[in-house]
Design an enzyme around this catalytic site. Sequence first.
Site: not given
Length: 1608
Positions: A754, A713, A522, A515, A617
């Site tokens: 980014y 696809r 993100q 959580q 990470h």
Amino acid sequence: MYIVTMTWKAVVSPLILASSSFPTREHHQILKKKRRCLDMKTQKTIFNDPIHGHMELHPLLVKIIDTPQFQRLRRIKQLGGAYLVYPGASHNRFEHSLGSLVCVTTWHEQMSVLMFDDIVKSLKAENEDVLKEHGLDDKDVTFIKELIEGAKTSEWRYEGRDEEKSFLYEVVANKQNSIDVDKWDYFARDCHHLGIRNSFDHQCLLKFARVCEVNGRKHICFRDKISDTLMFVCLTGADNVYDMFRTRYTLHRQAYQHKIANSIKKPDLKFSISLAEALIRADCNLHEGKPEDMLKISEAIKTADDYSKLTDEIFEQISSSTADNLKEARDILNKIVRRKLPKFDGEARLTEKNKSKEELTKTWKAAVERYKATDPTVSLNAEDFSVYVVDLDHGMKDRNPIEYVYFYSKRKPNEASAIKDYQEELTETWKAAVEKYKPTDPTVSLNAEDFSVYVVDLDHGMKDKNPIEYVYFYSKRKPNEASAIKNYQIFNDPIHGHMEMHPLLVKIIDTPQFQRLRCIKQLGGTYLVYPGASHNRFEHSLGVAYLAGRLVKVLNANQPELKITKQDFLCVQIAGLCHDLGHGPFSHVFDGLVIPEAKKTKQLRGLPDDIPEKWKHEQMSVLMFDDIVKSLKAENEDVLKEHGLDDKDVTFIKELIEGAKTSEWTFKGRDKEKSFLYEIVANKQNGIDVDKWDYFARDCHHLGIRNSFDHQRLLKFARVCKVNGRNHICFRDKEADNVYDMFRTRYTLHRQAYQHKICNIIEDMHAEALLLADRDLHQGKPKDMLKISEAIKTADDYSKLTDEIFEQISSSTAENLKKSRNILDKIVRRKLPKFVGEAHLSEKNTSKEELTETWKAAVKKYKPTDPTVSLTAEDLPVYVVDLDHGMKDKNPIEYVYFYSKRKPNEASAIKDYQIFNDPIHGQIELHPLLVKMIDTPQFQRLRFIKQLGTKYLVYPGATHTRFEHSLGVAYLAGCLLKTLHENQPELNITKQDFLCVQIAALCHDMGHGPFSHLFDGMFIPEVQPDEHWEHEKASVDMFRCMKRRNGLDKEMEFYGLNLPEDIIFIEELILKGQKDGEWAMKGRTEDKSFLYEIVANKLNGIDVDKWDYLVRDCYYLGIPCGFDHQRLLKSARVCNVNGRKHICFRDKVADNIYGMFHTRYTLHRQALQHKIGYIIDVKVKDALVKADEKLKISEAKDDMLEYTKLTDHIFDQILNQSDLNPDPNESRGILQDIVNRRLPKFVGEARLKEDVLKVLDMGFGEVGNEPIDNVHFYSKNDLQTAFKMEKYQIFNDPIYGQIELPHLLVKIIDTPEFQRLRHIKQLGGAYLVYPGATHTRFEHSLGMAHLAGSLLKVLREKQDKYIKKIEKDVKKLEKEEEKLKKKHEELKKKQEELKKKQDELKEEEELITEKDMLRVQIAALCYNLALLEAKDTLEISPISGFLSPDVIRQKIENIASSQSRKRKMPSSEDEKTAKFIKLTDHIFEKILYSTDDELKDARKELEDVVMRRLPKCVGETRLKETEEKDKKAFQVIQLDYNKEAENPINSVYFYRKRKHTKGCKIKKYEVSSLLPKKYTELVGRVYYTKNSDEEEKNAKECFKWWRLGMCQ
């Protein structure tokens, strides 16, 4: 790609020594020089929003946005606790406020006003005149506050604006009917993030908004009905407004009042498990003495300063605290995180609307007390339950909101009213209607009681029960085992829709460790640039788990032999779910910037360095996963075993999270046979994994960037193949483009988002703030600082490290955190370093340190124009941004394996082919050897040779060159060879053949000179008339030069070419091979003669060169292309013709080949031989001729090195030089005339029979010949036999499509007698009534001929079929004859029967011949010429049983003889015929425009027709036969079925199924009784020339009286 990003950090960067002053004039000069941008005061800011796209906001709004009071909204969830149920609902109030364009939109209007006052105060503190600069005063500030609070009172008490502008108070917060931009934005935004369908179109409502006066006050009104416009079709008015309120109801029903979200949000003193309850328990103001270790919550509303610090991060503050007084609140939040929530028992709709919660609770207590449990050991208490009353309405409680919305109509746009409400009670409405109704018959009386009204209850079949719970399902693999559907939990995701998760995954999701990802952005700092990028790692992790499950499912379904177990499936999904557990604050900012810099700082300061080398990470994700497993086992020791998992599976999950890249197999979780499972979550091999598939789709969605990659696809085409002894996930070869798009999408995301210039600055500042706040980087580890870098040691500390740490720093008062606090304050206030510029680096390995040194040296050398200004390199930090496709310098596509359709179990890396993006053929893939040839100077020269020469001076779009044409020809040559090889493997087409033909196609135009055919077609023949020089010969010379100069011989040998033989073959292909005669080619033997027809076909001109240039030239010229080269390519096949193999085509593509030659003709007619283009060609040729003496242009063709330099640039060379010859005005003056368009004028053109003047060849490719004559075709039934197509001409008819007629009929059509029919209207004067009836007898005659041929063809086919049947019977009887020779009598009968059949066969064979078909078609064609007798054409019926074959032949002879040769007619008859030929519809115009007095009356009649001065038809009536005689009184129209007054069916002959050779008339009893008794009808019409309307009225009355008299 490496990009240097330079920022100016003179104001805000505490990391580097900075100037404390504001930018000086010198700084602004540098910025202007580097960026060349507009003044920042007038430049509007663009916000990219996923809902509304690019939003442009006023500079004053941007200033308000950059205040801390507004930036605080970034940390207020739009939907509050609903995010804990809907993972996609991570959006905040910040982006909603931008979308609705309001200042502040919080939950309480009074507080919003208070916060706005604080914003104005802070802005004025920086600049006293900030409002005046934008034209605002104190009255406007008051107006803004009133808008925030909204207007609802009937009396006008507002000071901001007069009542005349009352409609402005309905824009932001409409208290009148709740239709405002606030709702428009949150409906669209919430539906977008929740994944709920939005049926309301706010754009259309916005377009049809209008201000109207209603009840003395101006209101915003909307259109009353659907509007169709030219630009769009949308729903406006009542239906759309109803949809808006229905959307609100849906959102409340499904999300805002969701059963779980409701229990999380609302306070409950019994269970104490809600967010509100946690805040109440933590509020110091609700406790005696106001303990210091508790929080200011309810009293924060007193001041804007305290309220600014109150955000969603307060829950993280409570969770991470250690204060005893906050223990109760902390426990509540812990239960929410662990999903230990009250269970939902049920819900019911209340019949009494006004029942309160207290009344319902009492009712519920009584019900619980009465209830007797079936288990005596169980006792239920009413206190164990909580009752909630959820109010679901459409926005105005019990009122219908549509009654308060005003609508205007199209005809009365300034008058508006409320829409009528027809929703009355059904029974009452019906009673009222019955009472009002008055029967026409007075003796009849109706009572409402005589009727019954029914209400139909519609459900899913089991009333309130869910029928799906009682349905059993079986799977494809276990059809005999069935069960109810699994109780999986569903997550509604805006990207993947409804995602079904395994119960074990749900348990992992409900842990605090997972959580925590709800609080990790993100995209880190990108959210501060892209307001829509508010999504978190939580929903991304769910998406990865879902996609991982789908991929495993696809692999298992397609390849059961892989033996994927349930445990494998579950482990991969868990790894996908937990792969990002280790992300720190702002995602990659923590492990990419903070931790490396912390390690470096520790080393510099001599502090203990316990940070692992190259910490990532993923390592922390494994540690966090271990902690999750530990916590799950603490609750239930057998939690893993219950789902079939053991310790080996746990090891496997950890290995999946870390990813596998080593060549040796060192993994313990699974054997080498299941190596492909390690490529699903984190693929270290080529970077293609479900992690990227999700974040590409999700990030593009939230950023508002287009995603060109289709992961759905690619997922469908995934398959496991063994490559180099190991199983890998491979994809279909045709999906290579999709894989390229995937890596291109990654590059685009990095380039635009980014690595955005402002994002990089913000993330660097965030990292700097964290480093300054890290106590582990300071001696003594001060207690008032934060655990940051040392938090990675334990999962418990790391679980508390989220994005909320920035709010913790901002709201702290510790002295040691002041520097960090100042940095974050600058971020909030948008006081960021200014971006100076960026440049692409030429040296890839240049590091940031080296670049910084280079930059320092450059700054030192720079001398400012203002001597009072000094610049230091420290003020201008340098950043190196690495942009690649995921594998740094490597090409990721080289590590992706593909399989083909024919060999699905064999995979390999895609060949190292280079892709060229072509506007005609799309993605062109060429062999590496061809790419090396393309990269030579000899071939690159073609970039400067225009494909169409000087035609771009007439057609501006015709700028394409021989370069792209050559690429296209090489591509098509490869496609054609591939088709032939796949369809006919027996041709033995080798790899060398493939390569040679493609090389020849690539190099076939290398010999073209400046302006293409102008050089070898006009210039060379004039300067060297005795030499026959062609560009094909120069192409061969250039090819040899290219080989020699670039060392291509070794490359060609490397790719398997046999140099002596294959080089000769390539040169022969370029020189166009040979047309016919004995085989003289040396490159290939005669059995491969078809290869010489691919690049340059001398036989019939159909080759890939034409296919490309016809399509390409049409594309750039804007001329329609009339053929489909792809269809020709697909139907190509090699057949043997006259002992030699040729490329042939299917007979059904003959029309396409005609279209190809016709396209060539059209190109020549409209472009290549354009009148102005030809004049320019001649003038350019003259200029080159005059400049040849000085520049030696013609001699360059003899030296290939000089010829390489000769391109279209010669035009500019001549135009811009002045020393070409003694008189420079000659050649340069000619070109100046072209540039200034001083060209000779075009006088005219004519088609010539003799070559007298300069003649332009407008043929189809072969002078004097039909190009189709040399094309061979094959049929569907016989693929090996080729034939030539008959000379039929194609007519494109709107009724019958492509009409194909024989050559003889075409010659008849081309005669003046037949062409005359083009001027005879088919329907005569009906054209003046029906404007579309412009068709003539010409096309009608063509259609008749076509139908006649079609009919005879059908008859002949049926005849042939019957003949075959008779022949079969004859053979059968002949066999029986041999058996019955001994039985004389039977034999005699059989012989008679045989003779009879033979006679019948003889008659059938003589009935219809080819000549008969041709003659009947001629008759049909010439039926309207008025030169034949009608009876000769009408009486022919080949199927008539009453006409003998002799009679039929005679009739055909009569017709054919009258047309196949000219009849000998007397001279007088010739004159009559000649006059008749000239008599057409043009006689109408001849009379109308004549001035002859004798034609005055006729002219007057036609003028009346043209001016529509026509007699009016008073009326018409049916007449009796006796009344037909008096035709003077009225016009008699005869309506019948034919010209005879009888049943037309009587003269039609039919045949029966069993006796189809005999014709007969239909019997009377078979005729339908519904047929009319009379077959002729007489209609009388009376006309009257109108003088006045009154007279016309009287005439009609007279006719009415007259008609009634006749009827009597």
